[in-house]
Design a protein around this motif. Structure first.
Motif, short mmCIF file in Angstrom:
data_model
loop_
_atom_site.label_atom_id
_atom_site.label_comp_id
_atom_site.label_asym_id
_atom_site.label_seq_id
_atom_site.Cartn_x
_atom_site.Cartn_y
_atom_site.Cartn_z
N GLY A 2 0.82 -1.20 0.00
CA GLY A 2 0.00 0.00 0.00
C GLY A 2 0.85 1.25 0.00
O GLY A 2 2.09 1.21 0.12
N LEU A 3 0.19 2.38 -0.11
CA LEU A 3 0.89 3.66 -0.19
C LEU A 3 1.74 3.92 1.05
O LEU A 3 2.91 4.29 0.94
CB LEU A 3 -0.12 4.80 -0.39
N TYR A 4 1.18 3.73 2.25
CA TYR A 4 1.96 3.98 3.46
C TYR A 4 3.22 3.11 3.47
O TYR A 4 4.32 3.61 3.75
CB TYR A 4 1.14 3.73 4.73
N ALA A 5 3.06 1.84 3.18
CA ALA A 5 4.21 0.92 3.20
C ALA A 5 5.29 1.39 2.22
O ALA A 5 6.49 1.36 2.53
CB ALA A 5 3.77 -0.50 2.89
N ARG A 6 4.88 1.84 1.04
CA ARG A 6 5.86 2.31 0.05
C ARG A 6 6.56 3.59 0.52
O ARG A 6 7.77 3.73 0.38
CB ARG A 6 5.18 2.56 -1.29
N ILE A 29 7.37 8.94 6.65
CA ILE A 29 7.15 8.65 5.24
C ILE A 29 7.96 9.66 4.44
O ILE A 29 8.33 10.71 4.95
CB ILE A 29 5.66 8.70 4.87
N PHE A 30 8.23 9.32 3.18
CA PHE A 30 9.03 10.20 2.35
C PHE A 30 8.59 10.08 0.91
O PHE A 30 8.41 8.98 0.40
CB PHE A 30 10.51 9.82 2.47
N ASP A 37 -1.59 12.50 -9.16
CA ASP A 37 -2.73 13.39 -8.97
C ASP A 37 -3.15 13.50 -7.51
O ASP A 37 -3.80 14.45 -7.12
CB ASP A 37 -3.90 12.96 -9.84
N TYR A 38 -2.74 12.56 -6.67
CA TYR A 38 -3.11 12.59 -5.26
C TYR A 38 -2.08 13.31 -4.38
O TYR A 38 -2.28 13.45 -3.17
CB TYR A 38 -3.32 11.18 -4.71
#
Length: 139
Positions: A2-6, A29-30, A37-38
């Protein structure tokens, strides 16, 4: 993942001091090249969440006593910030210029410290922190 993990994986990978075998922080996070677009909405959400979670922590702890040993540790950790910017930061790896060194130095905390092979006392709060910096947790 997911986005957080990435974004957490990117943070752990980027903010790493290989000469010290430790990370600059305990989590986060970085992203910096994200033209998705988000991206704007993500930045707003992160900022709003950070402020909402940080303010109660500050309110609860602002009157905590700070010892000279805590202050010394803080200054050593601030030294790691400048160390990272001078040695590891992507902008520096492409070469220093007069403008680049000025930007790096002006971004440094006003007070920092270095101590040769500084290690915290075994079992101390600082030693527990250093263990996480050397082996990040999956928060």
């Amino acid at each position: 993942p997911g986005l957080y993990a990435r974004l957490k994986e990117a943070c752990d990978a980027y903010f790493y001091l290989p000469l010290r075998l430790e990370h600059r922080g305990v989590g986060g996070i970085f992203w910096d090249d994200d033209a998705a677009d988000y991206a704007d909405a993500l930045a707003r959400d992160v900022l709003e969440t950070m402020v909402a979670s940080w303010a109660p922590i500050v309110k609860r702890r602002r009157s905590d006593a700070v010892s000279e040993a805590h202050r010394d540790w803080q200054l050593l950790r601030r030294g790691r910030y400048l160390e990272f910017n001078l040695i590891n930061d992507r902008g520096v790896r492409f070469g220093l210029s007069p403008d680049a060194i000025e930007r790096i130095m002006v971004s440094a905390p006003p007070l920092i410290a270095w101590r040769y092979k500084a290690e915290p006392a075994a079992g101390s709060e600082e030693a527990r922190l250093l263990a996480v910096l050397r082996e990040p947790r999956d928060w």
